[in-house]
Design a protein around this motif. Structure first.
Motif, short mmCIF file in Angstrom:
data_model
loop_
_atom_site.label_atom_id
_atom_site.label_comp_id
_atom_site.label_asym_id
_atom_site.label_seq_id
_atom_site.Cartn_x
_atom_site.Cartn_y
_atom_site.Cartn_z
N ASN A 279 35.21 48.44 61.42
CA ASN A 279 35.47 48.65 60.19
C ASN A 279 35.23 50.18 59.96
OD1 ASN A 279 35.60 48.97 57.13
ND2 ASN A 279 35.24 46.77 56.97
N ALA A 280 36.09 50.88 59.68
CA ALA A 280 36.26 52.53 59.56
C ALA A 280 35.42 52.84 58.16
CB ALA A 280 37.42 53.12 59.21
N LYS A 281 35.30 52.04 57.04
CA LYS A 281 34.46 51.78 56.06
C LYS A 281 33.04 52.24 56.43
CE LYS A 281 37.49 50.43 52.43
NZ LYS A 281 37.57 49.49 51.08
N LYS A 333 26.30 53.29 50.12
CA LYS A 333 25.89 52.04 49.76
C LYS A 333 27.10 51.02 49.27
CE LYS A 333 20.89 52.70 48.98
NZ LYS A 333 19.60 52.52 48.07
N ALA A 334 27.97 51.93 48.56
CA ALA A 334 28.96 51.53 47.83
C ALA A 334 29.88 51.01 48.90
CB ALA A 334 29.62 52.38 46.92
N LEU A 335 30.50 51.94 49.82
CA LEU A 335 31.18 51.48 50.98
C LEU A 335 30.75 50.30 51.75
CD1 LEU A 335 31.95 55.32 52.55
CD2 LEU A 335 33.34 53.64 51.55
N LEU A 336 29.56 50.04 51.78
CA LEU A 336 29.03 48.76 52.56
C LEU A 336 29.35 47.92 51.69
CD1 LEU A 336 25.66 49.98 54.37
CD2 LEU A 336 27.92 49.85 55.18
N ALA A 337 29.27 48.07 50.56
CA ALA A 337 29.47 46.74 49.63
C ALA A 337 31.13 46.40 49.54
CB ALA A 337 29.19 46.93 48.19
N GLU A 338 32.10 47.51 49.63
CA GLU A 338 33.36 47.46 49.69
C GLU A 338 33.64 46.80 50.81
OE1 GLU A 338 35.55 50.96 49.04
OE2 GLU A 338 34.25 51.64 47.51
N ALA A 339 32.85 47.13 51.98
CA ALA A 339 33.32 46.38 53.33
C ALA A 339 32.73 44.90 53.19
CB ALA A 339 32.77 47.21 54.37
#
Length: 500
Positions: A279-281, A333-339
Motif C-alpha cells: 500500500n503506497a499510502k 496518522k491520517a494516511l494509516l487510517a485511510e489505508a
C-alpha cells in the motif's frame, strides 16, 4: 669488528624494512566489499578497491569530465548507434597477457551474459561488439545511449584478463590497474601490491595498498590516531572536530553524487506481503513520519544534505515540484487510517551493522513510532544484507548509492522493471518508458524533462525513499601527500606518496 659490522648490517636491514613498510598505504574501510568481480559487485567499498586494481575504458576528472584511460579516443556515428574506441597500446593485465580489442569484446560480452552479472541493465543498448583490429573495437548499439560512456567510466568499463575469467574470478581477480591482487582475509583486509608492468607506472609512488576492514567508526579513528592506518574512509561526522584538532592529522570532505535511503519490498517474494509492501499510502505515512533535518543534525552534525530525490538541488535533473519532505505526524496518522491498517504497523528494517547506520535507523525507529509504526531493526554484515536484499529476504532495507555522473545511474537501475538494483521488484510501465527514452536522448533539457516526470511517479509510488545526500568525509594522516578528492568518492592513488 665482526660484531660491530653485524650489528650495523642488522640495523640497516631493519631501517630498509621500515622504509619499505612505510611505502604501503593503509586505508580503513567501513565495511567489507562483496565479490571482487566487477560484474557481480554492488558495494561502494568494492569500487574503492577496484579503483586501484582495475583500470576502466575511460575515467573522470574531479570536475566530472570523461577522460581517456584504457581507451585513448572514441567517436560516435551520426545516428548514435555505433561507438568506436581506440585502445591504449602496450597495456598488459597482471598475469602478463595483453590488453586489446579481443579483451574488450570478452569483457563486454561477459557483463551482458554472465548469469550473476548486475551490469546487464547498464549495457542493454550494446547488441554486439566487433574487433576492428588489435587496438580498435566497435560497439553496435540498438539505439543511441547517452549514459553509456559514463557507465564505461565505472564497473561496466573495468577490464578483466580474459585468461582469468571464470565464475570463481572474485577469488583471484586479474585486471590491468596500478596494483595487483595479493590476498584477501574476509572481514579483515585486502592486500594489493604495485604492478611493475603498469602502463602508467611512473605515476605510482607506493609499493602497495592495504584495505583494512573496520566497521566501527570509533575504532577506525583510533587506528588513524595510532598510525596503524593512513586514511579513514567515511569518517564519522562526529569525529571531524577530533581529527581537525589532532596534530599530524587532517580532515577533508567533498560533496558526493549519491544518497542514502530506504527501499521497500513491493513484490520480491513472501516478505513483500505486509502493509508497507502492498500500500503506497502506508509507505507515504512512514515517509512523512521522518524528520530529515533532525537526522542530519543529530547523526551527521549538519554535514550532509536532507533529500527526497536522487538528485541534489543544484542538478539540472532535480524536480523542484518535490522538495525535501517535511515531517507531518498528523497527516501520517491520517494516511494509516485511510489505508485501514491495524496499528501499530509492525515492520522489519534491515541495516548494515555499522555504528552510524545503526544510529540512523534507531532515530528513524523512534520517529515513526509516533505515527503508529513498530520497527524491528535487524543488523547484518553488509555483503549479507545485499545478498538478502537481492533474494527478497527483507521488508525494508536501509541502503544507499554512491552516485554517478550521469543521471541515469542514480535512478534507472533501481526503479525500472527487472533492473539489477531493483531489490523490491517495483514495476511501472510509464517509469520504464520514460527512463528508457531518456537513455536515447542527448539533449540535456529534453532528458531533464523525462527524469523530472519519472521522479514525480516515484514520489507517488514510493518504492524507495531518499533521506540525505552524501558527503565524503575523510580523516587523513599528514604523511599522505598528493591525494586529490573526487565527487564519486573513489580514492585514486596516482601521484600519492607517503612521507617518512
Amino acid at each position: 669488528m665482526n660484531l660491530l659490522k653485524t650489528t650495523f648490517m642488522a640495523a640497516l636491514l631493519s631501517a630498509t624494512a621500515m622504509t619499505a613498510s612505510a611505502a604501503s598505504l593503509k586505508i580503513g574501510l567501513e565495511s567489507d566489499p562483496d565479490a571482487l568481480d566487477p560484474d557481480k559487485s554492488r558495494t561502494f567499498v568494492g569500487r574503492i578497491v577496484f579503483t586501484s586494481m582495475c583500470d576502466k575504458l575511460v575515467d573522470i576528472t574531479p570536475d566530472l569530465e570523461i577522460v581517456p584511460q584504457l581507451a585513448t579516443e572514441w567517436s560516435t556515428s551520426e545516428d548514435g548507434k555505433t561507438l568506436t574506441l581506440n585502445l591504449r597500446e602496450g597495456v598488459t593485465f597482471h598475469d602478463g597477457t595483453p590488453f586489446n580489442a579481443e579483451a574488450v569484446k570478452a569483457n563486454i560480452e561477459r557483463s551482458k551474459t554472465f548469469e550473476e552479472s548486475v551490469r546487464k541493465s547498464e549495457l542493454t543498448s550494446i547488441e554486439s561488439v566487433d574487433v576492428v583490429d588489435e587496438l580498435t573495437v566497435q560497439f553496435n548499439l540498438s539505439n543511441p545511449d547517452a549514459p553509456l560512456m559514463a557507465q564505461l567510466a565505472d564497473r561496466s568499463g573495468m577490464m578483466m584478463a580474459p585468461s582469468a575469467l571464470s565464475a570463481d574470478y572474485a577469488n583471484n581477480p586479474v585486471c590491468s590497474g596500478p596494483f595487483k591482487f595479493v590476498s584477501r582475509s574476509a572481514q579483515d583486509k585486502i592486500e594489493l601490491e604495485k604492478y611493475d608492468g603498469y602502463w602508467n607506472a611512473d605515476a605510482i609512488q607506493l609499493d602497495g595498498v592495504s584495505y583494512v576492514i573496520i566497521p566501527d567508526s570509533t575504532v577506525r579513528l583510533a587506528n588513524l590516531q595510532s598510525g596503524d592506518i593512513h586514511i579513514v574512509n567515511q569518517l564519522a561526522a562526529t569525529d571531524a572536530e577530533t581529527v581537525e584538532s589532532t596534530d599530524g592529522l587532517r580532515f577533508a570532505n567533498i560533496t558526493g553524487l549519491g544518497y542514502q535511503g530506504l527501499t521497500f519490498n513491493l513484490n520480491n517474494g513472501d516478505m513483500a506481503q505486509n502493509p508497507l509492501g502492498q500500500n503506497a499510502k502506508v509507505r507515504e505515512a512512514f515517509d512523512l513520519a521522518i524528520d530529515r533535518e533532525a537526522i542530519n543534525q543529530v547523526v551527521f552534525n549538519g554535514l550532509f544534505k536532507p533529500a527526497s530525490q536522487p538528485y541534489t538541488p543544484n542538478s539540472p535533473y532535480f524536480n523542484p515540484d518535490y522538495p525535501v519532505i517535511q515531517r507531518d505526524i498528523e497527516k501520517s496518522k491520517a494516511l494509516l487510517a485511510e489505508a485501514g491498517v491495524e496499528t501499530p504497523v509492525k515492520v522489519q528494517l534491515q541495516v548494515p551493522n555499522t555504528p552510524v547506520t545503526l544510529q540512523l535507523v534507531q532515530v528513524i525507529q523512534s520517529m515513526v513510532s509516533e505515527a503508529g509504526f513498530e520497527v524491528e531493526i535487524i543488523a547484518k554484515e553488509f555483503a549479507t544484507l545485499l545478498s538478502d536484499a537481492d533474494a527478497g529476504d527483507f521488508q525494508i532495507t536501509q541502503i544507499g548509492w554512491s552516485g554517478r555522473i550521469d543521471p541515469d545511474g542514480n535512478i534507472h537501475g533501481f526503479v525500472t522493471t527487472g533492473a539489477g538494483f531493483n531489490d523490491g521488484n517495483y514495476s511501472n510501465e510509464k517509469i520504464d518508458e520514460l527512463l528508457n527514452s531518456a537513455r536515447t536522448i542527448s539533449n540535456p533539457q529534453e532528458r531533464a524533462a523525462l527524469y523530472q516526470e519519472a521522479m514525480g511517479i516515484v514520489a507517488q509510488d514510493r518504492p524507495l525513499i531518499y533521506l540525505y545526500h552524501l558527503g565524503w568525509l575523510y580523516g587523513i594522516d599528514e604523511k599522505v601527500q598528493g591525494l586529490t578528492l573526487y565527487p564519486d568518492g573513489m580514492l585514486r592513488l596516482e601521484g600519492v606518496s607517503l612521507e617518512n
